[in-house]
Design a protein around this motif. Sequence first.
Motif, PDB file in Angstrom:
ATOM      1  N   ALA A  47       0.831  -1.201   0.000  1.00 30.55           N
ATOM      2  CA  ALA A  47       0.000   0.000   0.000  1.00 30.55           C
ATOM      3  C   ALA A  47       0.870   1.258   0.000  1.00 30.55           C
ATOM      4  N   ALA A  48       0.450   2.257  -0.773  1.00 34.27           N
ATOM      5  CA  ALA A  48       1.273   3.453  -0.975  1.00 34.27           C
ATOM      6  C   ALA A  48       0.923   4.553   0.018  1.00 34.27           C
ATOM      7  N   SER A  49       1.948   5.289   0.417  1.00 34.87           N
ATOM      8  CA  SER A  49       1.792   6.505   1.221  1.00 34.87           C
ATOM      9  C   SER A  49       2.728   7.566   0.650  1.00 34.87           C
ATOM     10  N   THR A  50       2.296   8.799   0.729  1.00 34.78           N
ATOM     11  CA  THR A  50       3.136   9.914   0.290  1.00 34.78           C
ATOM     12  C   THR A  50       3.256  10.908   1.440  1.00 34.78           C
ATOM     13  N   LEU A  51       4.495  11.288   1.744  1.00 36.01           N
ATOM     14  CA  LEU A  51       4.761  12.245   2.822  1.00 36.01           C
ATOM     15  C   LEU A  51       5.598  13.390   2.288  1.00 36.01           C
ATOM     16  N   VAL A  52       5.361  14.560   2.822  1.00 38.17           N
ATOM     17  CA  VAL A  52       6.255  15.697   2.618  1.00 38.17           C
ATOM     18  C   VAL A  52       6.832  16.033   3.990  1.00 38.17           C
ATOM     19  N   CYS A  53       8.161  15.969   4.090  1.00 35.43           N
ATOM     20  CA  CYS A  53       8.834  16.164   5.374  1.00 35.43           C
ATOM     21  C   CYS A  53       9.925  17.220   5.211  1.00 35.43           C
TER      22      CYS A  53
END
Length: 313
Positions: free
Chosen positions: A117-123
Amino acid sequence: MQVDEMWNSQDPLGDALHFLRVTGAFYCRSELTAPWGLTLPAMPGCLWFHVVTAGRSSLEVAGSAPRTLQPGDLALVPHGRGHTLRSEPDVPAPNVLDLQHEYSNHYALLRHGGGGAASTLVCGAVRLDHPAAHHIVPLLPDVVHVEPTGSAPDEWTQSTLRLMAAEAAEVRAGGEAVLTRLSDVLVIQALRTWIEHDPAARRGWLGALRDRQIGRAISLIHRDPARPWTVASLAAELAMSRSAFAARFTELVGEPAMHYVTRWRMQVARAWLAEEGASVAQVASRLGYRSEAAFSRAFKRVAGVSPGASRAS
């Protein structure tokens, strides 16, 4: 009219937030597939932030309960501490700096994970360079977790998060610049949300800013550190007696007014030396000291090092 004069409000707390300046140290968009884990290293002097634009993540900071971050959530780790992000508990979490990134200046793209399963984060890791940050950041908890509330003020944060999600979902020209600037806005919005809702923000220095008279005195000191302030002159600005002002300032701020004036001047001086490259003599003159030697003595007494050594570091 100078810009700061346009912002000369009767809101000392708003003034403190207005003066904050975010300096980006590092930004990263992460495209992750479960199972995945990342260890973020300690970065003293920096504030980490994490935004989940798709999927979910668990945030683990030592001494704080794990938190689940979902789209619309924003988390700050304000004291530069190392921490971990994972798709689920107990997943191995290599140091993010040991993974392969696609770099562009202070911006990076990371692709990592097991293909699920995909997740996208901006950190990112940012610094708050204005001297006001030296008062705000130490008061923050180990984690600031901002979740959607449905309130009108919250809608501004959610609008920013939606813009960030749109930029992260599709690579477009100028996307790096948009994401970094939206990140800076989100950090300030998160700090404002914490100040407005956490009872801890009503004590100490932040609590003093909320006081009608002492907050005004702090704003006067911040806006004109070179003015030859005395307890008597500050009290006169507030139409208070000298003794009543001195006692109330010490009670709310935690130190005498003139100690605060000197310490604020030295924090401003440190920022000028570091950011503007001003000489010691120029800073001394701008802050109203009659000689460079007098300024240097005051600086070393407060900062523990000479102005020259501070600038070099």
